[in-house]
Design an enzyme around this catalytic site. Sequence first.
Site, PDB file in Angstrom:
ATOM      1  N   ASP A   1       0.739  -1.365   0.098  1.00  0.00           N
ATOM      2  CA  ASP A   1       0.112  -0.026  -0.036  1.00  0.00           C
ATOM      3  C   ASP A   1       0.957   1.238   0.026  1.00  0.00           C
ATOM      4  O   ASP A   1       0.359   2.357   0.027  1.00  0.00           O
ATOM      5  CB  ASP A   1      -0.930   0.058   1.138  1.00  0.00           C
ATOM      6  CG  ASP A   1      -0.051  -0.286   2.468  1.00  0.00           C
ATOM      7  OD1 ASP A   1       1.019  -0.624   2.314  1.00  0.00           O
ATOM      8  OD2 ASP A   1      -0.939  -0.328   3.575  1.00  0.00           O
TER       9      ASP A   1
ATOM     10  N   CYS B   1       6.009   3.006  -3.294  1.00  0.00           N
ATOM     11  CA  CYS B   1       7.106   3.152  -3.651  1.00  0.00           C
ATOM     12  C   CYS B   1       7.528   3.797  -5.065  1.00  0.00           C
ATOM     13  O   CYS B   1       6.918   2.912  -6.104  1.00  0.00           O
ATOM     14  CB  CYS B   1       8.251   2.445  -3.093  1.00  0.00           C
ATOM     15  SG  CYS B   1       8.561   1.878  -1.696  1.00  0.00           S
TER      16      CYS B   1
ATOM     17  N   HIS C   1      11.893  -4.206   4.993  1.00  0.00           N
ATOM     18  CA  HIS C   1      11.111  -4.679   3.856  1.00  0.00           C
ATOM     19  C   HIS C   1       9.764  -4.614   4.153  1.00  0.00           C
ATOM     20  O   HIS C   1       8.961  -5.499   3.646  1.00  0.00           O
ATOM     21  CB  HIS C   1      11.425  -6.193   3.487  1.00  0.00           C
ATOM     22  CG  HIS C   1      13.109  -6.328   2.782  1.00  0.00           C
ATOM     23  ND1 HIS C   1      13.431  -5.791   1.478  1.00  0.00           N
ATOM     24  CD2 HIS C   1      14.090  -6.379   3.712  1.00  0.00           C
ATOM     25  CE1 HIS C   1      14.677  -5.841   1.734  1.00  0.00           C
ATOM     26  NE2 HIS C   1      15.395  -6.128   2.619  1.00  0.00           N
TER      27      HIS C   1
ATOM     28  N   PRO D   1       3.297  -4.653  22.859  1.00  0.00           N
ATOM     29  CA  PRO D   1       3.622  -5.805  23.578  1.00  0.00           C
ATOM     30  C   PRO D   1       5.021  -6.447  23.220  1.00  0.00           C
ATOM     31  O   PRO D   1       5.564  -6.911  24.294  1.00  0.00           O
ATOM     32  CB  PRO D   1       2.424  -6.525  23.318  1.00  0.00           C
ATOM     33  CG  PRO D   1       1.389  -6.031  22.252  1.00  0.00           C
ATOM     34  CD  PRO D   1       2.117  -4.591  21.876  1.00  0.00           C
TER      35      PRO D   1
ATOM     36  N   PHE E   1       1.935  -9.049   0.821  1.00  0.00           N
ATOM     37  CA  PHE E   1       0.833  -8.019   1.233  1.00  0.00           C
ATOM     38  C   PHE E   1      -0.411  -8.627   1.116  1.00  0.00           C
ATOM     39  O   PHE E   1      -0.901  -9.161   0.550  1.00  0.00           O
ATOM     40  CB  PHE E   1       0.871  -6.731   0.096  1.00  0.00           C
ATOM     41  CG  PHE E   1       0.082  -5.785   0.396  1.00  0.00           C
ATOM     42  CD1 PHE E   1      -0.070  -4.876   1.566  1.00  0.00           C
ATOM     43  CD2 PHE E   1      -0.847  -5.457  -0.565  1.00  0.00           C
ATOM     44  CE1 PHE E   1      -0.864  -4.082   1.890  1.00  0.00           C
ATOM     45  CE2 PHE E   1      -1.848  -4.453  -0.279  1.00  0.00           C
ATOM     46  CZ  PHE E   1      -1.658  -3.693   0.879  1.00  0.00           C
TER      47      PHE E   1
HETATM   48  S1  SF4 Z   1       6.234  -3.615  -2.002  1.00  0.00           S
HETATM   49 FE1  SF4 Z   1       8.231  -2.827  -1.354  1.00  0.00          FE
HETATM   50  S2  SF4 Z   1       8.896  -1.752  -3.148  1.00  0.00           S
HETATM   51 FE2  SF4 Z   1       6.473  -1.987  -3.281  1.00  0.00          FE
HETATM   52  S3  SF4 Z   1       5.492  -0.101  -2.558  1.00  0.00           S
HETATM   53 FE3  SF4 Z   1       5.635  -1.641  -1.006  1.00  0.00          FE
HETATM   54  S4  SF4 Z   1       7.471  -1.250   0.185  1.00  0.00           S
HETATM   55 FE4  SF4 Z   1       7.490  -0.155  -1.774  1.00  0.00          FE
END
Ligand code: SF4
Lengths: 66, 743
Positions: free
Chosen positions: B22, B25, B182, B206, B611
């Site tokens: 989210d 970058c 990361h 915590p 993600f």
């Molecule tokens: S996945 Fe990594 S490179 Fe892509 S927007 Fe998220 S933090 Fe940035």
Amino acid sequence: MSKEELKARKKAERRSKMMTRMANRTFSKDPNFLDRMAMRTLQKRVRSTPVDDPELDHDGPIKPFE
Amino acid sequence: MTAAFNPEGKVVIGDVVCTICDIGCQLKAESVDGVVTKVRPHDHPMLRKNVCYKGTAAPHIHNHADRLRVPLKRVGERGEDRWEEISYEQAMDEIAERLKAVVDQYGPEAFAASTSGWNTQTTHGCDRRFMNALGSPNWISGVSLCAGNTAAVNKLTYGWFPMPDFGNTKCVVLFGHNPRKHSWTPIYNAINGARANGAKVIVIDPRVSDQAETADLHLRITSGTDAVLCFGWLNVIITEELYDKDFVENWTVGFEELKERVSEFPLERVEEITGIPRDLIVESARMYATAKSAVIPWTPITDMQLNSTSAIRLHSILRALTGNLDVIGGEMLGGFNPDYIPESKLQLHELLSDEQKAKQLGSDLHPAYTYRAQEMLKEATKRAHGYEYADIVMGCYMANPSAVFRAMESGDPYPVKAFFTLGNNTLLSYPNQHRIHRALMNQDLIVAHEIFMTPTAMLADYVLPGDVFTERNHVADSWSWSTRLTLSQKVANPPAEGSSTYQFWYDLAHRMGFGEYFPWNTLEEVLDHRLSPSGMSFEEFSKVAHMHAQEPEYRSYEKAGFGTPSGKVELYSSVLEELGFDPLPYYREAPQPSAEYPYRVFTGVREDSFFQTGQRQIKVLRKRTPVPRFFIHPEDAERDGLSDGDWAVLETQTGQVQAMVSVQESMKSGHLRVPHGWWYPEMREEESELSGAFISSDAVLCPDEPEDLDYEQGIPHFKGFPGRLRRIDGPPVGIDPEMLDLL
Ligand code: SF4
């Protein structure tokens, strides 16, 4: 906030606006003389070298849960 | 469908905005012959550190063999995962026909959609535009649990959702938020930058998280009690008169009432509930309040608690009382970007009648982010920000997801019979997954728009292939949260039968008879329209700059007041009062652990490799986190007879899931951390139901009856509900052996 503090804050705010204008110059895709100067100034300030992080490379060995 | 891109055998390099997570970058992408070959850090000195290994894995994702490339139509029973391939045109014709039939029979409110702007990015508010033109208020999104809801609740206090000024701040307060190298990488870099500029960092968590390890102060809070700690801080700040008296006097309402409420939280009580020693509460409150400037950045932790509305409001109140709103080093109320038409305008909320808005599901019990509450800010938003609707981070005019799934399942208060899911693995993305499953099984029409087959898409009637960030042009504005425009350029070809989400809504609107609301034929035409205030077309913008930031405007509220009914910071919320809620923040105790369920389970936790529910099929990412893991403290492991590497089942009163046990000193005893969004793409070929969607998914665990939810928003308590662990013999059957070999 004391008068001195207020003055200092205003100064910092002016500087921050100036920095944004300078940053915008550095984002230029077709830089003119002033844009290039801005970039040189930024490079001195930021001193960030190209990223050298082996984890970004997916060809090497990968350790789980690291 | 997305227009063909013809690079004529050349190497193409472009600026792109990564949408794998989210945070967005800006990176550099390279393609050869229309196929993306490399995604690497940007070369701009301010941006080059803003990249994680998910971003550089983009070619592995975008070119993956399992990527959806052709529209699919269900041929078996729902959920059986049997399909025929059809053309995009046929799929859209049939979807339009079947949606019309649902609307004719049940009314437009019988149509609900769940989308994730993070993943799809280029909808340009047109999901809402479509629904508003059709007449449905029932749009839901994962942002109801993450950032979007925080935006809506921030608006109740001062009319906008502020952005921290990391570059100039002297103190950063992280409420459980743990940006890492990361994960949330730009925030991680920004915090490091602030530290280098002398900022103090206070971590409230915590766990001894990565951020906690290097913090100036670490407060090991009992999970889910953030609101109480904020009361403790306010107690110190008010008693010791550490607040900004001029600001409080001139720009707030309700200070005396707040003071009285705060007095209900003496430090002994705060210590008892939060588990944080009193002297540390005092020390941290002083550190925050006396810093020259300070920020409390958005956190996914406070978003998801039984006291979420109160805790978010308390963050807002702390910002205001300490004079950190709209000042350098504080939190900036950026407002709309004058160079770019915001999604708030494109969404056309004014098209939806009051009668239909009143039908928005969940707005009766939990109105905070629905039309019912947010429309009470219309005039104030117009006065302060120039336009009535401010949909910051997409979160300000949503239906309540739990109410939508209840209606889909039971027809109460009215039937919802058509459900679209775009870039959002709905089944695993909200609480009470078993109910969501029943709700989906009760639909007449389900459409999924995705880049990979997901458990949710397996339940659909039609699955349409989507595009990815290297395959489309875009200018990102962080959904009006930031005041920066960031360029993203198409460098590769999307699947020939794929579509962007904008194109999907455009094609459907034209088939449904309201194409006049979709006058822009391509994404580039939408971008030209959105950039028109700047005097530039998309093409011109993309030649001039890869990013453009607005100059900060400090104390913008001095011009037209804050975007609240009183024009001031409403410590005492007039909107909540009118809606019949407590106008002041308060604390409500969540269900506590017991002898039977001894753990405080916290879910919704992000792992660096993924993600949300995505990327489990991407080997280079999955190898970094081959299986899900429960984190527990050694004392708890000993009591339950568990060792590191064991497999266990976690049971709550709502459901059960399995994962590997990881015993960690860094955990707070009595707490159990569950990662978010697990399913097993490799189990698609097995007998496992919906690719293992019910084996390890944290969405199975958390209840969502109205009493289990935060009153004002209807947010579940993901951060500390009771559970118990039991050892099992080994991992679930069907996990990729290559992943198990890595353990
Ligand atoms: S996945 Fe990594 S490179 Fe892509 S927007 Fe998220 S933090 Fe940035």
